[in-house]
Enzyme design. Structure first.
Site, PDB file in Angstrom:
ATOM      1  N   GLY A 218       0.818  -1.202   0.000  1.00  0.00           N
ATOM      2  CA  GLY A 218       0.000   0.000   0.000  1.00  0.00           C
ATOM      3  C   GLY A 218       0.849   1.248   0.000  1.00  0.00           C
ATOM      4  N   ILE A 219       0.328   2.284   0.631  1.00  0.00           N
ATOM      5  CA  ILE A 219       1.006   3.564   0.681  1.00  0.00           C
ATOM      6  C   ILE A 219       1.427   3.849   2.118  1.00  0.00           C
ATOM      7  CG2 ILE A 219      -1.058   4.970   1.124  1.00  0.00           C
ATOM      8  CD1 ILE A 219       0.094   7.027  -0.875  1.00  0.00           C
ATOM      9  N   GLY A 220       2.485   4.624   2.287  1.00  0.00           N
ATOM     10  CA  GLY A 220       2.901   4.999   3.630  1.00  0.00           C
ATOM     11  C   GLY A 220       4.334   4.630   3.917  1.00  0.00           C
TER      12      GLY A 220
ATOM     13  N   ILE B 161       5.655   2.236   5.925  1.00  0.00           N
ATOM     14  CA  ILE B 161       6.062   0.831   6.003  1.00  0.00           C
ATOM     15  C   ILE B 161       6.368   0.251   4.622  1.00  0.00           C
ATOM     16  CG2 ILE B 161       5.298  -1.491   6.629  1.00  0.00           C
ATOM     17  CD1 ILE B 161       3.937  -0.235   9.079  1.00  0.00           C
TER      18      ILE B 161
ATOM     19  N   GLU C  85      -2.844  -3.636  -5.923  1.00  0.00           N
ATOM     20  CA  GLU C  85      -3.961  -2.756  -6.271  1.00  0.00           C
ATOM     21  C   GLU C  85      -3.488  -1.335  -6.555  1.00  0.00           C
ATOM     22  OE1 GLU C  85      -5.601  -1.381  -1.919  1.00  0.00           O
ATOM     23  OE2 GLU C  85      -5.948  -3.421  -2.571  1.00  0.00           O
TER      24      GLU C  85
ATOM     25  N   GLY D  53      -8.455  -3.106  -0.140  1.00  0.00           N
ATOM     26  CA  GLY D  53      -8.132  -4.407  -0.720  1.00  0.00           C
ATOM     27  C   GLY D  53      -7.444  -5.354   0.234  1.00  0.00           C
TER      28      GLY D  53
END
Length: 613
Positions: A210-212, A214, A233, A331
């Protein structure tokens, strides 16, 4: 070939009061188009705007437009939308990202119109949805009317991202830059999380992230990997470093080999330039990318997702803080499920161990009242914090609790163990909570390659109770005799628990394990017991028979000597049976010297640890 554009929007011919209108989201919100609707909204009321995450100026969610619009979002983002949901002026509809398209097609949420941001048409009349194909394509296919913002700054992306100009009922030509979201700075906590997650990724794996912070930290530590693939995704700027380093080739993918597969992109202009007319990066609808069966077609699928909290049974809260809804399901469940079905796949939940300046533990005894479980305890395989990797698959409730307490912040571990006693059965002998070995540093897990095989060296901990018991029963009588000086017949759970429940700040106990998926096998254990009366420690080792000769005891001894020296211990001693020549040799190679022993069947060895030794 000349392509004619549709007429400018005449809103009374396109929508009416009470219409349900889809708005393209993520980084590709058609702001000029929405403003045009606001400017020509006389006579309109109660228009429902349906959307995913929307970045930037979400002006329609402001208090001043409450009579004109009501937002219904599948993913809460941005201060205006979050405030509107909190105040009841907007709705949040939880749904798996893979299934949102079905809400449009089966009549659950029929769409009167769709507002989307697209590239100018090519000579054949095809416009690209650019950075946001996700649920936009489904909305375009199902909406009664399609109104587009023709925007020269929308990149043309490969895959199933094109709609023909003939499918557009009205358009507004307006060039606007896409919203840019730079990579957040990586702090020490996320740096450590990224290192641990990277340890779970093998060469040739296919990744979702995802985003961020981590994902950024994780991908930073994957630049030296080989033949990684992407089926995710979303794409962010985090992909740039491993791409430029040659770590991402998509060569080993078993579904869409050679291609990065995604459904939307959020990042900076560098990312948007990368995906523009790039045939190696393909965008598909979320109903395709996020379909668990499609995800599972990728062997070695690694799903990396985050959470707001995880309870001690493994339940994952990801969309709400107590009664306050914060984000969305997105997701996560799609990819956790798909990775679990994938051959050699791994579903990872990664999160910092604390929140609110280390005043709140994000590893909790129970889910916070009001919070919703997004991913069930049956789905999660790994939970990673800055304190390590908790492996949950196949573990009992008690084993899960111990694994998760181990990766909680140290100041919360004792309290979590006490809390879990109130809810789940914990035997009386389970008295100690896991502790770290400070001398190992921030990363307590060390990867070893011994004669071509991969292992990990780490502290022994209470969650190893059953594994140590299995380790004991794997030994031959000869090994037991050499290690214990007799032939013990039993290793009870209570005794095993006592051996793994170590105060690692006083004594030290290490193990070398092999981890194959969620299967963890102990192959060697080394420890020392501290003797405060003369500031010495006594060391002992045992190695699984089929692993002897690979240097495991040597590695463990070297690490224990280093720990003892850092603690200022004066000397290390060992008592070894005289007929255990291989073990004596290991100690002597580490510069231990023999001492006179009262028992001729034993050899006493000693190493001075003082600085001038």
């Amino acid at each position: 070939m000349t392509v004619s554009l549709p007429p400018s929007p005449h809103w009374p011919e396109l929508i009416k009061s009470g219409s349900r209108v889809f708005v393209g989201g993520n980084a590709a919100v058609p702001y000029a188009l929405i403003q045009h609707l606001i400017d020509h909204s006389t006579g309109f009321t109660d228009i429902e705007l349906v959307h995913m995450l929307t970045l930037g100026d979400t002006r329609w969610a402001r208090e001043e437009y409450r009579a004109l619009f009501k937002a219904n979002t599948f993913f809460i983002g941005g201060d205006e939308v979050r405030k509107a949901v909190d105040e009841g002026r907007a709705d949040y509809t939880p749904c798996f990202l893979s299934e949102i398209s079905g809400l449009f097609s089966d009549g659950t949420l029929p769409l009167d119109a769709a507002l989307v941001n697209v590239s100018p048409p090519d000579p054949f009349g095809y416009c690209s949805l650019g950075t946001s194909v996700d649920i936009c394509m489904s909305a375009v296919r199902q909406a009664g009317k399609v109104i587009a913002q023709i925007n020269k700054q929308v990149p043309r992306t490969a895959g199933h991202s094109y709609i023909h100009i003939s499918e557009i009922d009205a358009c507004l030509e307006a060039d606007e830059p896409l919203v840019e979201v730079p990579t957040p700075p990586i702090d020490s906590v996320t740096e450590r999380i990224g290192q641990y997650v990277a340890m779970l990724v093998e060469n040739g794996a296919t990744l979702q992230f995802g985003i961020g912070k981590i994902p950024s930290a994780t991908l930073k530590y994957l630049t030296k990997h080989q033949d990684l693939g992407i089926h995710s995704e979303m794409l962010t700027d985090s992909i740039l470093a491993p791409l430029e380093a040659g770590a991402i080739t998509n060569r080993k993918k078993t579904f869409h080999p050679g291609k990065v597969v995604t459904s939307f992109a959020i990042g900076t202009q560098r990312l948007y330039d990368l995906i523009d007319n790039n045939p190696h990066i393909e965008f598909y609808p979320s109903s395709y990318v996020n379909k668990p069966a499609n995800i599972a077609k990728n062997d070695n699928m690694i799903a990396i997702n985050s959470a707001l909290e995880v309870d001690l049974t493994g339940q994952v809260v990801a969309d709400s803080l107590g009664h306050d809804f914060y984000s969305g399901i997105g997701g996560q469940v799609d990819f956790v499920s798909g990775a679990a079905m994938s051959k050699n796949g791994k579903a990872i939940i990664a999160l910092p161990s604390t929140a609110a300046n280390e005043t709140v533990s994000r590893i909790t005894a129970c889910v916070t009242p009001g919070a919703g479980v997004v991913t069930s305890r049956g789905n999660v395989q790994y939970v990673v914090t800055e304190y390590g990797i908790a492996s949950l698959k196949g573990k009992s409730i008690r084993e899960r609790a111990l694994e998760l307490i181990r990766v909680a912040h140290p100041k919360f571990r004792a309290g979590l163990l006490e809390e879990v006693r109130q809810h789940y059965w914990v035997p009386h002998y389970q008295a100690k909570y896991p502790t770290d070995i400070p001398e190992l540093g921030d990363i307590q897990l060390k990867k070893l390659t011994l004669q071509g095989d991969n292992f990990y060296m780490r502290p022994l901990n209470p969650a190893d109770e059953r594994r140590l018991q299995e380790f004991f029963y794997s030994h031959t009588k000869e090994t037991l005799r050499l290690r214990y000086n007799h032939d013990p017949k039993q290793m009870s759970r209570a005794k095993s628990c006592n051996l793994v429940s170590v105060d690692q700040s006083t004594d030290a106990a290490l193990c070398i394990v092999r981890q194959e998926g969620s299967r963890i096998t102990i192959h060697a254990v080394g420890r020392f017991y501290y003797n405060p009366h003369d500031n010495s420690c006594e060391a002992a080792f045992v190695t699984r028979e089929n692993q002897q000769g690979k240097g495991m005891a040597k590695r463990l001894l070297s690490q224990l000597i280093d720990i003892a020296r850092q603690r200022g211990i004066d000397r290390m001693v060992a008592m070894v049976r005289a007929d255990n020549r291989p073990m004596i040799k290991i100690f002597e190679q580490a510069n231990f010297t023999r001492r006179v022993s009262d028992d001729p069947s034993d050899v006493e060895l000693q190493l001075s640890l003082e600085k001038d030794a």
